[in-house]
Write an enzyme that holds these catalytic residues in place. Structure first.
Site, mmCIF file in Angstrom:
data_model
loop_
_atom_site.group_PDB
_atom_site.id
_atom_site.type_symbol
_atom_site.label_atom_id
_atom_site.label_comp_id
_atom_site.label_asym_id
_atom_site.label_seq_id
_atom_site.Cartn_x
_atom_site.Cartn_y
_atom_site.Cartn_z
ATOM 1 N N GLU A 197 -7.069 0.336 31.677
ATOM 2 C CA GLU A 197 -5.889 -0.399 32.137
ATOM 3 C C GLU A 197 -4.625 0.442 31.926
ATOM 4 O O GLU A 197 -4.431 1.037 30.860
ATOM 5 C CB GLU A 197 -5.810 -1.698 31.343
ATOM 6 N N LYS B 128 -3.788 -7.796 38.445
ATOM 7 C CA LYS B 128 -4.294 -8.604 37.340
ATOM 8 C C LYS B 128 -3.823 -10.053 37.470
ATOM 9 O O LYS B 128 -2.649 -10.321 37.758
ATOM 10 C CB LYS B 128 -3.800 -8.001 36.023
ATOM 11 N N TYR C 65 0.443 -13.683 24.254
ATOM 12 C CA TYR C 65 0.261 -14.192 22.900
ATOM 13 C C TYR C 65 0.033 -12.998 21.987
ATOM 14 O O TYR C 65 -0.253 -11.895 22.446
ATOM 15 C CB TYR C 65 -0.948 -15.136 22.845
ATOM 16 N N CYS D 151 -9.009 -6.400 32.206
ATOM 17 C CA CYS D 151 -8.913 -6.881 30.828
ATOM 18 C C CYS D 151 -9.006 -8.395 30.715
ATOM 19 O O CYS D 151 -10.080 -8.956 30.799
ATOM 20 C CB CYS D 151 -7.622 -6.359 30.187
ATOM 21 N N LYS E 227 -13.423 -7.783 15.812
ATOM 22 C CA LYS E 227 -13.230 -8.185 17.208
ATOM 23 C C LYS E 227 -14.375 -7.717 18.099
ATOM 24 O O LYS E 227 -14.732 -8.376 19.081
ATOM 25 C CB LYS E 227 -11.908 -7.621 17.735
ATOM 26 N N SER F 193 1.376 7.592 -7.089
ATOM 27 C CA SER F 193 1.659 6.896 -8.342
ATOM 28 C C SER F 193 0.486 6.913 -9.312
ATOM 29 O O SER F 193 0.639 6.538 -10.474
ATOM 30 C CB SER F 193 2.019 5.448 -8.043
ATOM 31 N N GLY F 194 -0.697 7.306 -8.820
ATOM 32 C CA GLY F 194 -1.899 7.166 -9.627
ATOM 33 C C GLY F 194 -2.565 5.825 -9.424
ATOM 34 O O GLY F 194 -3.584 5.535 -10.050
ATOM 35 N N GLY F 195 -2.008 5.016 -8.504
ATOM 36 C CA GLY F 195 -2.566 3.701 -8.215
ATOM 37 C C GLY F 195 -3.503 3.720 -7.020
ATOM 38 O O GLY F 195 -3.648 4.721 -6.309
ATOM 39 N N SER G 148 -1.725 4.232 -3.165
ATOM 40 C CA SER G 148 -1.365 5.605 -2.784
ATOM 41 C C SER G 148 -2.610 6.474 -2.654
ATOM 42 O O SER G 148 -2.645 7.406 -1.833
ATOM 43 C CB SER G 148 -0.385 6.216 -3.779
ATOM 44 N N ASN H 1 14.265 -1.830 -9.623
ATOM 45 C CA ASN H 1 14.480 -1.379 -8.249
ATOM 46 C C ASN H 1 15.234 -0.058 -8.177
ATOM 47 O O ASN H 1 15.053 0.716 -7.222
ATOM 48 C CB ASN H 1 15.223 -2.452 -7.455
ATOM 49 N N GLU I 77 1.353 -7.254 -0.856
ATOM 50 C CA GLU I 77 2.695 -7.001 -1.379
ATOM 51 C C GLU I 77 3.761 -7.304 -0.338
ATOM 52 O O GLU I 77 4.796 -7.906 -0.641
ATOM 53 C CB GLU I 77 2.804 -5.543 -1.829
#
Length: 578
Positions: free
Chosen positions: A44, A112, A118, A148, A181, A327-329, A332, A408, A437
Protein backbone atom coordinates in the site's frame (compact mmCIF):
# COMPACT_ATOMS: atom_id res chain seq x y z
CA UNK A 1 -3.63 -27.15 -14.81
CA UNK A 2 -4.62 -23.48 -14.88
CA UNK A 3 -2.39 -21.51 -12.56
CA UNK A 4 -1.33 -17.97 -11.79
CA UNK A 5 2.14 -17.11 -10.52
CA UNK A 6 2.13 -14.20 -8.09
CA UNK A 7 5.21 -12.43 -6.68
CA UNK A 8 4.66 -10.40 -3.51
CA UNK A 9 7.36 -7.78 -2.89
CA UNK A 10 7.60 -7.23 0.87
CA UNK A 11 9.70 -4.06 0.88
CA UNK A 12 10.84 -1.36 3.32
CA UNK A 13 9.84 2.03 1.92
CA UNK A 14 10.56 5.48 3.35
CA UNK A 15 7.91 8.18 3.53
CA UNK A 16 8.63 10.98 1.09
CA UNK A 17 11.58 9.28 -0.62
CA UNK A 18 9.79 8.95 -3.96
CA UNK A 19 12.95 8.30 -5.94
CA UNK A 20 14.33 5.83 -3.42
CA UNK A 21 11.03 3.98 -3.21
CA UNK A 22 10.78 3.85 -7.01
CA UNK A 23 14.29 2.40 -7.25
CA UNK A 24 13.43 -0.20 -4.61
CA UNK A 25 10.35 -1.14 -6.64
CA UNK A 26 12.52 -1.44 -9.75
CA UNK A 27 14.99 -3.65 -7.89
CA UNK A 28 12.25 -6.07 -6.86
CA UNK A 29 10.68 -6.05 -10.30
CA UNK A 30 14.03 -7.15 -11.73
CA UNK A 31 14.39 -9.89 -9.11
CA UNK A 32 10.86 -11.11 -9.64
CA UNK A 33 11.10 -11.07 -13.43
CA UNK A 34 13.69 -13.84 -13.32
CA UNK A 35 11.00 -16.12 -11.83
CA UNK A 36 8.52 -15.36 -14.64
CA UNK A 37 5.56 -14.19 -12.55
CA UNK A 38 2.21 -13.18 -13.99
CA UNK A 39 1.69 -10.52 -11.29
CA UNK A 40 4.16 -8.59 -9.11
CA UNK A 41 2.42 -6.83 -6.22
CA UNK A 42 3.82 -4.11 -3.96
CA UNK A 43 2.52 -2.74 -0.64
CA UNK A 44 0.00 0.00 0.00
CA UNK A 45 1.27 3.49 -0.97
CA UNK A 46 4.59 1.95 -1.95
CA UNK A 47 5.53 4.99 -4.04
CA UNK A 48 4.98 7.55 -1.27
CA UNK A 49 5.71 5.38 1.75
CA UNK A 50 3.16 4.89 4.53
CA UNK A 51 1.81 6.90 6.27
CA UNK A 52 2.55 10.12 4.34
CA UNK A 53 0.33 12.17 6.66
CA UNK A 54 0.20 15.90 5.84
CA UNK A 55 2.59 15.54 2.93
CA UNK A 56 -0.66 14.64 1.16
CA UNK A 57 -1.81 18.25 1.56
CA UNK A 58 1.00 19.42 -0.72
CA UNK A 59 -0.06 19.33 -4.39
CA UNK A 60 3.57 19.06 -5.51
CA UNK A 61 4.00 15.85 -3.49
CA UNK A 62 0.90 14.28 -5.01
CA UNK A 63 1.97 15.31 -8.52
CA UNK A 64 5.48 13.93 -8.04
CA UNK A 65 4.07 10.59 -6.92
CA UNK A 66 1.92 10.46 -10.09
CA UNK A 67 4.98 11.18 -12.22
CA UNK A 68 6.84 8.30 -10.58
CA UNK A 69 3.88 6.04 -11.32
CA UNK A 70 3.95 7.05 -14.99
CA UNK A 71 7.69 6.37 -15.17
CA UNK A 72 7.24 2.89 -13.66
CA UNK A 73 4.42 2.17 -16.07
CA UNK A 74 6.43 3.17 -19.15
CA UNK A 75 9.25 0.86 -18.08
CA UNK A 76 6.95 -2.17 -18.34
CA UNK A 77 6.54 -1.78 -22.11
CA UNK A 78 7.00 -5.17 -23.78
CA UNK A 79 7.17 -7.01 -20.43
CA UNK A 80 4.96 -10.05 -19.83
CA UNK A 81 4.13 -9.37 -16.18
CA UNK A 82 1.48 -7.15 -14.58
CA UNK A 83 2.29 -4.81 -11.70
CA UNK A 84 0.07 -3.85 -8.78
CA UNK A 85 1.56 -0.79 -7.09
CA UNK A 86 0.22 1.38 -4.26
CA UNK A 87 0.17 5.15 -4.86
CA UNK A 88 -1.86 8.32 -4.22
CA UNK A 89 -4.37 9.04 -6.96
CA UNK A 90 -5.98 12.37 -7.80
CA UNK A 91 -9.45 12.34 -9.41
CA UNK A 92 -11.01 15.62 -8.20
CA UNK A 93 -10.03 14.32 -4.75
CA UNK A 94 -7.30 12.16 -3.21
CA UNK A 95 -7.57 8.38 -3.15
CA UNK A 96 -5.48 5.68 -1.54
CA UNK A 97 -5.03 3.69 -4.74
CA UNK A 98 -3.56 0.64 -6.40
CA UNK A 99 -2.41 0.89 -10.00
CA UNK A 100 -2.78 -2.13 -12.29
CA UNK A 101 0.01 -1.75 -14.85
CA UNK A 102 0.79 -3.76 -17.96
CA UNK A 103 2.81 -3.30 -21.14
CA UNK A 104 3.74 0.32 -20.63
CA UNK A 105 0.54 1.80 -19.28
CA UNK A 106 -1.72 2.07 -16.26
CA UNK A 107 -4.67 -0.16 -17.17
CA UNK A 108 -6.81 0.79 -14.18
CA UNK A 109 -6.75 2.43 -10.73
CA UNK A 110 -8.48 0.79 -7.78
CA UNK A 111 -9.51 3.14 -4.95
CA UNK A 112 -9.57 1.91 -1.34
CA UNK A 113 -13.08 1.66 0.08
CA UNK A 114 -12.63 1.17 3.83
CA UNK A 115 -10.56 4.05 5.21
CA UNK A 116 -9.37 3.31 8.78
CA UNK A 117 -9.75 6.22 11.15
CA UNK A 118 -8.92 4.73 14.54
CA UNK A 119 -5.80 4.06 16.58
CA UNK A 120 -2.78 5.20 14.57
CA UNK A 121 -4.82 5.63 11.38
CA UNK A 122 -6.16 8.94 10.08
CA UNK A 123 -7.06 8.17 6.47
CA UNK A 124 -10.44 9.92 6.42
CA UNK A 125 -8.50 13.15 6.97
CA UNK A 126 -6.91 12.78 3.55
CA UNK A 127 -8.75 10.38 1.25
CA UNK A 128 -12.08 9.98 -0.49
CA UNK A 129 -13.77 6.58 -0.41
CA UNK A 130 -13.66 4.42 -3.53
CA UNK A 131 -16.89 2.91 -4.92
CA UNK A 132 -15.74 0.51 -7.66
CA UNK A 133 -14.88 -3.15 -7.22
CA UNK A 134 -13.37 -4.11 -10.59
CA UNK A 135 -12.09 -7.50 -11.64
CA UNK A 136 -9.17 -7.94 -14.04
CA UNK A 137 -8.36 -10.67 -16.51
CA UNK A 138 -4.67 -11.38 -15.95
CA UNK A 139 -2.94 -14.27 -17.71
CA UNK A 140 -6.19 -16.19 -17.94
CA UNK A 141 -7.21 -15.64 -14.31
CA UNK A 142 -9.87 -13.34 -12.92
CA UNK A 143 -8.24 -11.17 -10.26
CA UNK A 144 -9.61 -8.66 -7.77
CA UNK A 145 -7.34 -6.01 -6.26
CA UNK A 146 -8.09 -4.25 -2.98
CA UNK A 147 -6.21 -2.46 -0.22
CA UNK A 148 -5.49 -3.33 3.42
CA UNK A 149 -8.61 -2.46 5.46
CA UNK A 150 -10.82 -3.61 2.57
CA UNK A 151 -10.05 -7.23 3.46
CA UNK A 152 -10.68 -6.79 7.20
CA UNK A 153 -14.38 -6.25 6.57
CA UNK A 154 -16.59 -9.15 5.48
CA UNK A 155 -18.62 -8.22 2.43
CA UNK A 156 -17.70 -5.70 -0.22
CA UNK A 157 -15.40 -4.98 -1.94
CA UNK A 158 -14.06 -8.54 -1.68
CA UNK A 159 -17.54 -10.06 -1.91
CA UNK A 160 -18.38 -7.96 -4.97
CA UNK A 161 -15.17 -9.00 -6.70
CA UNK A 162 -15.79 -12.66 -5.94
CA UNK A 163 -19.39 -12.40 -7.13
CA UNK A 164 -18.09 -10.89 -10.35
CA UNK A 165 -15.92 -13.96 -10.82
CA UNK A 166 -12.61 -13.18 -9.11
CA UNK A 167 -10.62 -16.36 -8.46
CA UNK A 168 -7.72 -14.53 -6.82
CA UNK A 169 -7.68 -11.47 -4.56
CA UNK A 170 -4.52 -9.35 -4.35
CA UNK A 171 -4.64 -7.33 -1.12
CA UNK A 172 -1.84 -4.76 -0.70
CA UNK A 173 -1.07 -3.50 2.80
CA UNK A 174 0.66 -1.20 5.21
CA UNK A 175 -0.47 -3.00 8.36
CA UNK A 176 1.42 -1.85 11.49
CA UNK A 177 2.72 -4.34 14.02
CA UNK A 178 1.76 -4.84 17.59
CA UNK A 179 2.53 -7.86 19.73
CA UNK A 180 0.22 -10.76 18.92
CA UNK A 181 -1.38 -9.12 15.88
CA UNK A 182 0.03 -11.65 13.40
CA UNK A 183 -2.06 -14.56 14.68
CA UNK A 184 -5.29 -12.54 14.56
CA UNK A 185 -4.46 -11.24 11.10
CA UNK A 186 -3.69 -14.71 9.78
CA UNK A 187 -6.93 -16.10 11.18
CA UNK A 188 -8.92 -13.29 9.56
CA UNK A 189 -7.28 -13.80 6.17
CA UNK A 190 -7.81 -17.55 6.32
CA UNK A 191 -11.48 -16.95 7.08
CA UNK A 192 -11.89 -14.57 4.14
CA UNK A 193 -10.28 -17.01 1.73
CA UNK A 194 -12.40 -19.93 2.94
CA UNK A 195 -15.66 -17.99 3.14
CA UNK A 196 -15.33 -16.67 -0.39
CA UNK A 197 -13.62 -19.75 -1.84
CA UNK A 198 -10.95 -17.50 -3.30
CA UNK A 199 -7.17 -17.59 -3.35
CA UNK A 200 -5.91 -14.66 -1.31
CA UNK A 201 -2.53 -12.97 -1.68
CA UNK A 202 -1.68 -10.57 1.12
CA UNK A 203 1.45 -8.40 0.77
CA UNK A 204 2.52 -6.18 3.65
CA UNK A 205 5.31 -3.64 3.92
CA UNK A 206 8.15 -4.11 6.38
CA UNK A 207 10.36 -1.80 8.44
CA UNK A 208 10.05 1.14 10.81
CA UNK A 209 8.46 4.51 10.08
CA UNK A 210 8.52 7.01 12.95
CA UNK A 211 6.80 5.19 15.85
CA UNK A 212 5.27 2.46 13.70
CA UNK A 213 6.84 -0.86 12.80
CA UNK A 214 5.59 -3.00 9.93
CA UNK A 215 6.31 -6.68 10.27
CA UNK A 216 5.73 -7.92 6.73
CA UNK A 217 4.64 -11.52 7.24
CA UNK A 218 3.06 -11.59 3.77
CA UNK A 219 0.85 -14.62 3.11
CA UNK A 220 -0.81 -16.59 0.34
CA UNK A 221 -3.91 -18.69 1.05
CA UNK A 222 -5.68 -21.21 -1.12
CA UNK A 223 -9.46 -21.31 -1.50
CA UNK A 224 -9.72 -23.65 1.50
CA UNK A 225 -8.17 -20.99 3.74
CA UNK A 226 -4.84 -22.82 4.06
CA UNK A 227 -1.62 -20.83 4.04
CA UNK A 228 0.46 -22.08 1.11
CA UNK A 229 3.29 -19.51 1.24
CA UNK A 230 4.55 -17.06 3.86
CA UNK A 231 7.27 -14.45 4.16
CA UNK A 232 9.26 -13.82 7.36
CA UNK A 233 8.58 -11.04 9.81
CA UNK A 234 10.68 -7.87 9.80
CA UNK A 235 12.70 -8.74 6.67
CA UNK A 236 12.44 -7.66 3.08
CA UNK A 237 11.43 -10.65 0.99
CA UNK A 238 10.15 -11.61 -2.46
CA UNK A 239 7.46 -14.22 -1.92
CA UNK A 240 6.49 -16.19 -5.03
CA UNK A 241 3.60 -18.64 -5.17
CA UNK A 242 1.66 -20.52 -7.83
CA UNK A 243 -2.11 -20.30 -7.43
CA UNK A 244 -4.01 -23.43 -8.52
CA UNK A 245 -7.02 -21.94 -10.30
CA UNK A 246 -8.57 -25.34 -10.95
CA UNK A 247 -8.66 -25.92 -7.19
CA UNK A 248 -10.56 -22.65 -6.76
CA UNK A 249 -13.08 -23.77 -9.38
CA UNK A 250 -13.47 -27.18 -7.75
CA UNK A 251 -13.97 -25.60 -4.32
CA UNK A 252 -16.77 -23.42 -5.64
CA UNK A 253 -18.57 -26.35 -7.25
CA UNK A 254 -18.82 -27.91 -3.81
CA UNK A 255 -19.78 -24.68 -2.01
CA UNK A 256 -22.55 -22.84 -3.89
CA UNK A 257 -23.26 -20.17 -1.24
CA UNK A 258 -22.18 -17.34 -3.53
CA UNK A 259 -25.10 -18.00 -5.90
CA UNK A 260 -27.55 -16.55 -3.39
CA UNK A 261 -25.13 -13.95 -2.09
CA UNK A 262 -24.66 -12.40 -5.52
CA UNK A 263 -28.14 -10.93 -5.49
CA UNK A 264 -27.95 -7.27 -4.57
CA UNK A 265 -24.18 -7.22 -4.35
CA UNK A 266 -22.07 -4.31 -5.61
CA UNK A 267 -21.02 -6.53 -8.48
CA UNK A 268 -24.35 -5.87 -10.24
CA UNK A 269 -23.91 -3.36 -13.02
CA UNK A 270 -20.13 -3.60 -12.98
CA UNK A 271 -18.39 -3.80 -16.30
CA UNK A 272 -17.05 -7.12 -17.48
CA UNK A 273 -13.60 -8.07 -16.28
CA UNK A 274 -11.02 -5.56 -17.48
CA UNK A 275 -8.59 -7.20 -19.88
CA UNK A 276 -5.00 -6.79 -18.71
CA UNK A 277 -2.83 -9.58 -20.10
CA UNK A 278 -3.24 -12.79 -22.13
CA UNK A 279 -2.44 -16.30 -20.98
CA UNK A 280 1.30 -16.82 -20.85
CA UNK A 281 2.63 -19.35 -23.34
CA UNK A 282 5.99 -21.05 -23.37
CA UNK A 283 7.98 -23.66 -21.51
CA UNK A 284 6.81 -24.67 -18.01
CA UNK A 285 8.17 -22.49 -15.26
CA UNK A 286 10.33 -23.86 -12.48
CA UNK A 287 8.57 -24.17 -9.14
CA UNK A 288 9.73 -21.33 -6.89
CA UNK A 289 11.82 -22.31 -3.88
CA UNK A 290 10.14 -21.87 -0.52
CA UNK A 291 11.70 -21.80 2.92
CA UNK A 292 9.95 -23.17 5.99
CA UNK A 293 9.57 -20.48 8.61
CA UNK A 294 9.57 -20.97 12.34
CA UNK A 295 7.32 -18.40 14.03
CA UNK A 296 9.01 -15.98 16.40
CA UNK A 297 8.27 -16.38 20.09
CA UNK A 298 6.38 -13.47 21.69
CA UNK A 299 9.56 -12.09 23.27
CA UNK A 300 11.60 -12.57 20.11
CA UNK A 301 8.90 -10.76 18.16
CA UNK A 302 8.99 -7.78 20.53
CA UNK A 303 12.79 -7.62 20.53
CA UNK A 304 12.95 -7.78 16.74
CA UNK A 305 10.28 -5.09 16.42
CA UNK A 306 12.24 -2.82 18.75
CA UNK A 307 15.44 -3.40 16.80
CA UNK A 308 13.69 -2.77 13.48
CA UNK A 309 11.99 0.39 14.70
CA UNK A 310 15.19 1.79 16.20
CA UNK A 311 17.36 0.95 13.20
CA UNK A 312 14.99 2.43 10.67
CA UNK A 313 14.16 5.55 12.67
CA UNK A 314 17.84 6.41 12.97
CA UNK A 315 18.74 5.57 9.39
CA UNK A 316 15.71 7.30 7.88
CA UNK A 317 16.35 10.46 9.91
CA UNK A 318 20.05 10.56 9.08
CA UNK A 319 21.67 9.22 12.27
CA UNK A 320 24.14 6.36 12.36
CA UNK A 321 25.44 6.63 15.94
CA UNK A 322 23.69 6.71 19.30
CA UNK A 323 24.49 7.50 22.92
CA UNK A 324 22.78 5.95 25.96
CA UNK A 325 22.88 6.74 29.67
CA UNK A 326 24.05 3.50 31.30
CA UNK A 327 22.80 3.35 34.89
CA UNK A 328 23.50 -0.31 35.57
CA UNK A 329 19.75 -0.92 35.57
CA UNK A 330 17.56 -3.22 33.52
CA UNK A 331 16.09 -0.56 31.21
CA UNK A 332 19.37 0.91 30.00
CA UNK A 333 20.75 -2.62 29.55
CA UNK A 334 17.88 -3.54 27.23
CA UNK A 335 18.11 -0.29 25.26
CA UNK A 336 21.85 -0.87 24.81
CA UNK A 337 21.27 -4.42 23.58
CA UNK A 338 18.66 -3.18 21.09
CA UNK A 339 20.89 -0.37 19.86
CA UNK A 340 23.90 -2.63 19.37
CA UNK A 341 21.76 -5.11 17.42
CA UNK A 342 20.33 -2.31 15.30
CA UNK A 343 23.45 -0.23 14.66
CA UNK A 344 26.50 -2.33 15.54
CA UNK A 345 28.53 -2.03 18.72
CA UNK A 346 30.96 0.40 17.11
CA UNK A 347 28.12 2.90 16.64
CA UNK A 348 26.81 2.91 20.20
CA UNK A 349 28.38 4.76 23.15
CA UNK A 350 27.28 4.34 26.74
CA UNK A 351 27.78 6.99 29.36
CA UNK A 352 27.89 6.21 33.09
CA UNK A 353 27.17 9.32 35.15
CA UNK A 354 27.53 8.32 38.81
CA UNK A 355 26.40 10.57 41.62
CA UNK A 356 26.93 10.47 45.38
CA UNK A 357 23.97 8.04 45.52
CA UNK A 358 25.15 5.59 42.85
CA UNK A 359 26.02 2.20 44.26
CA UNK A 360 29.25 0.49 43.38
CA UNK A 361 27.19 -2.40 42.03
CA UNK A 362 25.45 -0.17 39.52
CA UNK A 363 28.74 1.18 38.19
CA UNK A 364 30.10 -2.37 37.88
CA UNK A 365 26.90 -3.59 36.17
CA UNK A 366 26.97 -0.76 33.62
CA UNK A 367 30.55 -1.71 32.73
CA UNK A 368 29.64 -5.41 32.49
CA UNK A 369 26.73 -4.75 30.09
CA UNK A 370 28.90 -2.55 27.88
CA UNK A 371 31.73 -5.09 27.82
CA UNK A 372 29.34 -7.97 27.07
CA UNK A 373 27.90 -6.00 24.13
CA UNK A 374 31.31 -4.86 22.89
CA UNK A 375 30.34 -1.17 23.05
CA UNK A 376 32.28 1.79 24.39
CA UNK A 377 31.47 3.09 27.87
CA UNK A 378 32.71 6.42 29.15
CA UNK A 379 32.28 7.73 32.69
CA UNK A 380 31.39 11.37 33.47
CA UNK A 381 30.59 11.91 37.17
CA UNK A 382 27.90 14.47 38.01
CA UNK A 383 29.00 15.29 41.57
CA UNK A 384 30.68 18.57 40.65
CA UNK A 385 27.73 20.15 38.84
CA UNK A 386 25.29 18.72 41.40
CA UNK A 387 27.18 20.33 44.27
CA UNK A 388 27.36 23.59 42.32
CA UNK A 389 23.60 23.54 41.73
CA UNK A 390 22.93 22.91 45.41
CA UNK A 391 25.26 25.74 46.44
CA UNK A 392 23.71 28.14 43.95
CA UNK A 393 20.17 27.32 45.06
CA UNK A 394 20.84 27.13 48.80
CA UNK A 395 19.94 30.79 49.54
CA UNK A 396 16.63 30.43 47.72
CA UNK A 397 15.92 26.99 49.21
CA UNK A 398 16.86 28.04 52.75
CA UNK A 399 14.54 26.42 55.30
CA UNK A 400 13.19 23.91 52.74
CA UNK A 401 13.69 20.17 53.20
CA UNK A 402 15.31 18.21 50.36
CA UNK A 403 12.72 16.48 48.17
CA UNK A 404 12.11 15.43 44.59
CA UNK A 405 13.57 18.76 43.46
CA UNK A 406 17.09 17.65 44.33
CA UNK A 407 16.45 14.25 42.73
CA UNK A 408 15.38 15.87 39.48
CA UNK A 409 18.44 18.12 39.46
CA UNK A 410 20.58 15.00 39.07
CA UNK A 411 18.47 13.66 36.21
CA UNK A 412 18.61 17.02 34.43
CA UNK A 413 22.38 17.28 34.79
CA UNK A 414 22.63 13.88 33.13
CA UNK A 415 20.26 15.02 30.39
CA UNK A 416 22.49 18.05 29.78
CA UNK A 417 25.57 15.85 29.54
CA UNK A 418 23.90 13.59 27.00
CA UNK A 419 22.66 16.47 24.88
CA UNK A 420 26.14 18.03 24.94
CA UNK A 421 27.58 14.79 23.57
CA UNK A 422 24.82 14.70 20.97
CA UNK A 423 25.60 18.27 19.86
CA UNK A 424 29.35 17.73 19.78
CA UNK A 425 29.47 14.39 17.97
CA UNK A 426 26.16 14.19 16.12
CA UNK A 427 24.92 11.20 18.12
CA UNK A 428 21.23 10.70 18.79
CA UNK A 429 20.30 10.25 22.45
CA UNK A 430 18.27 7.09 23.08
CA UNK A 431 16.20 7.45 26.23
CA UNK A 432 15.60 4.48 28.51
CA UNK A 433 12.19 5.02 30.13
CA UNK A 434 9.69 2.16 29.88
CA UNK A 435 5.90 2.28 29.51
CA UNK A 436 5.22 1.70 33.20
CA UNK A 437 7.31 4.74 34.13
CA UNK A 438 5.90 6.89 31.33
CA UNK A 439 2.37 5.98 32.39
CA UNK A 440 2.68 7.18 35.98
CA UNK A 441 5.14 10.01 35.38
CA UNK A 442 8.05 8.28 37.10
CA UNK A 443 10.45 10.19 34.86
CA UNK A 444 11.99 13.65 34.77
CA UNK A 445 11.16 16.18 32.10
CA UNK A 446 14.37 17.55 30.53
CA UNK A 447 16.25 14.86 32.44
CA UNK A 448 15.98 11.16 31.68
CA UNK A 449 13.20 12.05 29.20
CA UNK A 450 15.60 14.25 27.19
CA UNK A 451 16.59 12.66 23.91
CA UNK A 452 15.73 11.91 20.32
CA UNK A 453 14.13 8.45 20.43
CA UNK A 454 12.49 6.56 23.29
CA UNK A 455 13.21 2.95 22.39
CA UNK A 456 11.15 1.16 25.06
CA UNK A 457 8.50 3.78 25.86
CA UNK A 458 5.76 1.28 24.91
CA UNK A 459 7.29 -1.69 26.78
CA UNK A 460 5.93 -2.36 30.30
CA UNK A 461 8.52 -3.04 32.99
CA UNK A 462 7.50 -6.69 33.41
CA UNK A 463 7.96 -7.18 29.66
CA UNK A 464 11.38 -5.48 29.87
CA UNK A 465 12.50 -8.31 32.16
CA UNK A 466 11.10 -10.96 29.81
CA UNK A 467 12.82 -9.49 26.76
CA UNK A 468 16.12 -9.17 28.64
CA UNK A 469 15.98 -12.87 29.46
CA UNK A 470 15.34 -13.53 25.77
CA UNK A 471 18.43 -11.49 24.87
CA UNK A 472 20.51 -13.82 27.04
CA UNK A 473 18.84 -16.98 25.73
CA UNK A 474 19.34 -15.83 22.14
CA UNK A 475 23.04 -15.17 22.72
CA UNK A 476 23.54 -18.37 24.67
CA UNK A 477 25.41 -16.40 27.31
CA UNK A 478 24.92 -13.66 29.86
CA UNK A 479 24.70 -10.40 27.92
CA UNK A 480 22.67 -8.82 30.69
CA UNK A 481 24.19 -9.98 34.01
CA UNK A 482 22.12 -11.83 36.59
CA UNK A 483 22.84 -9.04 39.04
CA UNK A 484 21.00 -6.61 36.74
CA UNK A 485 18.05 -8.95 36.34
CA UNK A 486 17.73 -9.68 40.05
CA UNK A 487 18.40 -6.41 41.86
CA UNK A 488 15.40 -4.29 42.93
CA UNK A 489 14.75 -1.40 40.49
CA UNK A 490 15.99 1.98 41.74
CA UNK A 491 16.54 5.45 40.31
CA UNK A 492 19.37 5.97 42.86
CA UNK A 493 18.60 9.65 43.33
CA UNK A 494 18.53 9.53 47.13
CA UNK A 495 19.97 7.16 49.77
CA UNK A 496 18.58 3.61 49.65
CA UNK A 497 15.91 4.56 47.11
CA UNK A 498 13.77 1.83 45.50
CA UNK A 499 11.00 2.12 42.90
CA UNK A 500 8.57 0.38 45.28
CA UNK A 501 8.94 3.34 47.66
CA UNK A 502 7.00 5.41 45.14
CA UNK A 503 5.07 2.85 43.08
CA UNK A 504 3.26 -0.45 43.54
CA UNK A 505 5.35 -3.50 42.58
CA UNK A 506 5.48 -3.71 38.80
CA UNK A 507 3.71 -7.08 38.91
CA UNK A 508 0.73 -5.17 40.34
CA UNK A 509 1.20 -1.90 38.47
CA UNK A 510 1.44 -3.29 34.93
CA UNK A 511 -1.90 -5.17 34.90
CA UNK A 512 -3.66 -2.10 36.30
CA UNK A 513 -2.07 0.06 33.61
CA UNK A 514 -3.06 -2.40 30.91
CA UNK A 515 -6.66 -2.37 32.11
CA UNK A 516 -6.83 1.43 32.37
CA UNK A 517 -4.63 2.61 29.49
CA UNK A 518 -5.15 -0.09 26.86
CA UNK A 519 -8.60 -1.44 27.73
CA UNK A 520 -10.23 1.76 29.07
CA UNK A 521 -11.54 -0.04 32.16
CA UNK A 522 -13.21 2.07 34.84
CA UNK A 523 -12.14 2.30 38.47
CA UNK A 524 -14.91 -0.08 39.58
CA UNK A 525 -14.05 -2.60 36.87
CA UNK A 526 -10.36 -2.67 37.82
CA UNK A 527 -11.15 -3.03 41.52
CA UNK A 528 -13.48 -5.91 40.60
CA UNK A 529 -10.46 -7.60 39.02
CA UNK A 530 -9.05 -7.99 42.55
CA UNK A 531 -6.85 -4.89 43.04
CA UNK A 532 -6.92 -2.70 46.16
CA UNK A 533 -9.06 0.42 45.81
CA UNK A 534 -6.44 2.91 47.09
CA UNK A 535 -3.78 1.45 44.77
CA UNK A 536 -6.06 1.61 41.73
CA UNK A 537 -7.15 5.17 42.46
CA UNK A 538 -3.56 6.33 42.96
CA UNK A 539 -2.35 4.70 39.75
CA UNK A 540 -5.21 6.20 37.74
CA UNK A 541 -4.54 9.64 39.20
CA UNK A 542 -0.83 9.37 38.38
CA UNK A 543 -1.62 8.41 34.79
CA UNK A 544 -4.02 11.34 34.38
CA UNK A 545 -1.67 13.88 35.95
CA UNK A 546 1.26 12.79 33.78
CA UNK A 547 -0.35 13.42 30.39
CA UNK A 548 1.57 16.71 30.01
CA UNK A 549 4.86 14.86 30.48
CA UNK A 550 4.09 12.21 27.89
CA UNK A 551 3.09 14.89 25.38
CA UNK A 552 6.69 16.17 25.58
CA UNK A 553 8.44 12.82 25.35
CA UNK A 554 10.38 11.67 22.28
CA UNK A 555 8.80 9.28 19.78
CA UNK A 556 9.37 5.58 20.35
CA UNK A 557 8.54 2.16 18.96
CA UNK A 558 4.90 1.05 19.22
CA UNK A 559 4.63 -2.62 20.22
CA UNK A 560 1.32 -2.70 22.12
CA UNK A 561 -2.24 -2.54 20.79
CA UNK A 562 -2.56 0.94 22.32
CA UNK A 563 0.49 3.09 22.77
CA UNK A 564 0.72 6.56 24.28
CA UNK A 565 0.76 9.29 21.65
CA UNK A 566 -0.58 8.22 18.28
CA UNK A 567 -3.01 5.68 19.74
CA UNK A 568 -4.16 7.27 23.00
CA UNK A 569 -4.90 10.98 22.73
CA UNK A 570 -6.35 12.79 25.74
CA UNK A 571 -6.70 16.51 26.50
CA UNK A 572 -4.06 17.94 28.79
CA UNK A 573 -6.54 20.13 30.68
CA UNK A 574 -8.90 17.34 31.70
CA UNK A 575 -10.74 16.85 35.00
CA UNK A 576 -12.63 13.67 34.15
CA UNK A 577 -11.74 10.72 36.37
CA UNK A 578 -13.46 7.41 35.57
Amino acid sequence: MRSLRVALAQINTTVGDLEGNANLIREYIARAAELEPDIIAFPELAITGYPPEDLLLRPSFVQSNLEVLDDLARETAGKPYTLVVGFVDWRSDLYNAAAVIHDGRVIDRYHKQHLPNYGVFDEARYFQTGIRAPVYSVAGALVGVNICEDIWYPGDPTAAQVHAGAEVIININASPFHAGKGAARGAMLSTRAADYAVALCYVNQVGGQDELVFDGASLVFDAEGRAIAEAPQFKEQLLVADIDLEAVFQRRLHDPRRRAERIGSLWAGQDEAIAVSPVRVGAPRKTPARERLEPLSPDAEIFTALVTGTRDYLHKTGFDKAVIAMSGGIDSALVAAIAVEALGAENVTGVAMPSRYSSEGSVVDARAVADNLGMELTTIPIEGPFSAYLDALSPTFAGQRPDITEENLQARIRGNYLMALSNKFGWIVLTTGNKSEMAVGYATLYGDMAGGFAVIKDVPKTVVYRVCRYVNERAGREIIPRSVLEKPPSAELRPDQLDVDSLPPYEVLDPILEAYVEDDRSFDEIVAMGYDEPVVRRVMDLVSRSEYKRRQSPPGVKISPRAFGRDRRLPLANRYRP
